[in-house]
Design an enzyme around this catalytic site. Structure first.
Site, PDB file in Angstrom:
ATOM      1  N   PHE A 136       0.860  -1.180   0.000  1.00 47.34           N
ATOM      2  CA  PHE A 136       0.000   0.000   0.000  1.00 47.34           C
ATOM      3  C   PHE A 136       0.898   1.232   0.000  1.00 47.34           C
ATOM      4  CE2 PHE A 136      -2.748   3.234   1.938  1.00 47.34           C
ATOM      5  CZ  PHE A 136      -3.800   3.154   1.054  1.00 47.34           C
ATOM      6  N   ASP A 205       2.230  -4.607   8.400  1.00 50.73           N
ATOM      7  CA  ASP A 205       1.034  -3.782   8.240  1.00 50.73           C
ATOM      8  C   ASP A 205      -0.147  -4.739   8.133  1.00 50.73           C
ATOM      9  OD1 ASP A 205      -1.155  -2.440   7.176  1.00 50.73           O
ATOM     10  OD2 ASP A 205       0.065  -1.086   5.975  1.00 50.73           O
ATOM     11  N   TYR A 230     -10.872   0.847  10.510  1.00 48.56           N
ATOM     12  CA  TYR A 230     -12.114   1.201   9.799  1.00 48.56           C
ATOM     13  C   TYR A 230     -12.452   0.229   8.670  1.00 48.56           C
ATOM     14  CZ  TYR A 230      -8.699   3.919   7.011  1.00 48.56           C
ATOM     15  OH  TYR A 230      -7.610   4.337   6.288  1.00 48.56           O
ATOM     16  N   LYS A 231     -11.620  -0.791   8.517  1.00 46.97           N
ATOM     17  CA  LYS A 231     -11.924  -1.804   7.495  1.00 46.97           C
ATOM     18  C   LYS A 231     -12.715  -2.939   8.174  1.00 46.97           C
ATOM     19  CE  LYS A 231      -7.760  -0.542   4.902  1.00 46.97           C
ATOM     20  NZ  LYS A 231      -8.394   0.090   3.737  1.00 46.97           N
ATOM     21  N   ARG A 379     -12.180  -5.058  -7.093  1.00 43.82           N
ATOM     22  CA  ARG A 379     -11.867  -5.621  -5.787  1.00 43.82           C
ATOM     23  C   ARG A 379     -13.156  -5.896  -5.022  1.00 43.82           C
ATOM     24  NH1 ARG A 379      -8.073  -2.384  -1.601  1.00 43.82           N
ATOM     25  NH2 ARG A 379     -10.092  -1.436  -1.169  1.00 43.82           N
TER      26      ARG A 379
END
Lengths: 408, 408
Positions: A136, A205, A230-231, A379
């Site tokens: 990322f 991560d 928040y995922k 995705r």
């Protein structure tokens, strides 16, 4: 997961899977009717109890308690001063950490900066930070920033063999556990052990794994980790990240953003900073109390269900999505970019096709919400506790329809 | 402000002042009945509309909009991607900044770290950061951390004459505008000009002034500033801080926490970080959307009232508190630690007495909530839009009673 009589997908298939593997948690979220939401790995859905609970906490703890709520209130509320630690301690079992190894408070980027800086400063004789080029972007950016600030070398590794880049000059290897594009999952224990053999620290991560893939950071000897809430932890937009530091490193590692909340006694207010004992030294300023409220509802739900069941549902969902893609979309040239081996896959599935950018835009128009990632990936985020098999089926049916439309 | 017939304070006095100077805004906050709240400079009161609005935004923008709310929604909600900038632009007029000079997102400590690092890196030939020893601890701690990280010298200045420490070696002078202990206010324009004469940059910590004292950062040529939004901006516990960077510096200054949200195109997701044009380069990770919600209600109220009226009420409140202290508390040995010249005083008043720690504890027991700061200061925070003169009067009456009790 399509069942023994694996043929063309039917609605009954999805219904059956929702019965057998659904966990019965979908109604614990407030989701728009008819929306097919396949982006819970960008922003998790709203737990049903959150709006009312946040409203009540604002009224009670802020409005009535005011400054007193930093302390524990006899009625059971408040105690904001320990909230970052308490929320960290509730995240800990999800990643195989112990009490006092996790704190919550800053963004993932800031947490990464602190953790990488702390690692680099602990072993000044080693001058290289290793990251991988498909990570990322913020991970690479932050690592580059730390390297620049500390006069270190940033070295890119081959994602197929990260350890090949780790030699005796490397202070820390920083990798993303589950790839944000493809969902491919690194062999976290194996790579950690390999990097340790070269004397390097390892930072993981966990943004795309926490709350979806069970982890055992302590058992696997991980040094540092950061992750997003928040995922798959449904903490709400911009909810703060967490930071894990293995207990054995807590005395030796210090991070450079020396704010008062990380000082040994924040209210002594003396002129000289001395870091707190334990994980609190990784805090800097006043933690985002309101931003940590929503997260607690999801943690309670994960505690109720258990990470093993979460992972089982997650694997069933991704298997179902891959099976549907093979049947419905492969004839149109769609390729599954995610690993087919479930043990090497996180909680999302990415489907490649040259027209996926246009397909995503068209899907959004009809309330089917996956995400798009360059160069041509659709995705499909499958949030174990809120996504239904029926939703996956309707979503991939829509992809088929849209793809037929845009290719003719 | 005690009126022409200044004698012993009476209830009528406070009532009259609430009529003439009250601004009529107290009922815009949800405050506990009978509580005397004199700590709005630690945590501002809850604006009345906040719990309902936050609840609605959670339901609508998060629950229904989901990931789509990062974009502007036709109905007017969402647009989270620009929220940090939009909130910054609403804070800007309160501090005399222009559009595009203020962003919101991290804690004050992290914002300070970024701003000081950016300043220090811009002029590598200068090797000294100057802070003053009575500043809020985090300011000194963070400055020490930046100095340590960059190999700079940290130099303490005399608060009575900060410019004496600023010579040609100084890269940045970092001062807190309004002292958190005494309420004393530095001559911000004069010191800024003096530091510039020596070629140094100036960073102001505005935590105890924003929303209480009008500022003109652009006109005064300030370089950098940070400030808190949970004190006089009533943003709620742990609400994010803001960071001001003068437009003339925005091209040259870069901060080291290079997160994706500060990159020129966050969604390009390329391997190499390039900072965004403008203030967005001071962002790092995903900004705390939920944490920025409450703040907006208070900004709307300040916009409605105007900073000039806010300051006028603030001065009237502090004058009233000092007058009452002189009359009610001086006979017991209480000394006013804050400047008597209103032009040198911020929004709070500190009263010294050897027993103030015990006094504060006793006051809290009877629902009178000031704050205590070592070595022996009772800190009376007077939040211009929510504190009433009546409250000040009841509060200082209680101090008199408690002091009489603990000294006998």
């Amino acid at each position: 997961m399509r069942g023994p009589d694996s043929g063309a997908p039917t609605r009954a298939d999805a219904d059956r899977l929702d019965q057998t593997h659904g966990l019965g948690t979908r109604d614990r979220f407030l989701l728009p009717e008819r929306l097919v939401y396949l982006d819970g790995n960008s922003l998790g859905a709203l737990p049903a109890g959150v709006p009312g609970r946040v409203e009540a906490v604002l009224r009670e703890e802020w409005g009535q308690g005011l400054i007193r709520s930093w302390n524990a209130v006899p009625s059971g509320g408040g105690d904001w001063i320990t909230l970052a630690a308490r929320v960290g301690d509730r995240i800990a079992p999800l990643i195989g950490a112990g009490t006092g190894e996790v704190h919550v408070g800053d963004s993932t980027s800031v947490s990464l900066f602190k953790a990488l800086s702390a690692a680099a400063r602990a072993r000044p004789e080693r001058r290289v930070i290793v990251v991988e080029p498909t990570t990322f972007p913020t991970d690479g950016y932050v690592a580059a920033g730390v390297a620049d600030l500390l006069g270190l070398e940033l070295r890119w590794c081959d994602p197929a063999d990260p350890l090949a880049a780790v030699d005796g000059d490397v202070v820390v290897l920083a990798l993303t556990h589950v790839d944000f594009r493809t969902g491919a999952m690194f062999d976290l224990p194996g790579i950690t052990a390999g990097a340790h053999d070269a004397g390097a620290l390892v930072l993981w991560d966990l943004c795309h794994s926490v709350g979806s893939v069970p982890l055992a950071l302590d058992d696997w000897g991980v040094d540092l980790a950061v992750g997003c809430t928040y995922k798959y932890l449904n903490g709400g937009p911009g909810a703060p990240a967490f930071c894990y530091v293995a207990a054995r490193h807590l005395d030796a590692l210090t991070q450079p953003i020396q704010g008062w909340m990380g000082a040994v006694d924040p209210f002594l207010m003396g002129p000289t900073y001395a870091p707190a004992e334990g994980i609190r030294r990784f805090l800097s300023g006043t933690p985002p109390i309101v931003g940590m409220l929503a997260l607690q509802d999801m943690l309670a739900l994960v505690e109720e269900v258990g990470m093993a069941a979460v992972r089982e549902k997650s694997v069933a969902l991704t298997e179902h999505a891959i099976g549907l893609s093979d049947e419905l979309l492969a004839p149109s040239g769609v390729e599954v970019a995610s690993p087919r081996d479930a043990s090497r896959r996180g909680g999302h599935v990415t489907l490649n096709h040259p027209l996926m950018r246009e397909v995503t835009a068209a899907l959004w128009e009809q309330d089917v919400i996956p995400d798009y990632r360059d160069p041509h990936g659709l995705r499909i985020g499958l949030s174990p506790l809120s996504t239904s098999f029926d939703e996956v089926e309707r979503g991939l049916e829509s992809v088929r329809e849209v793809l037929a439309r845009v290719t003719t």
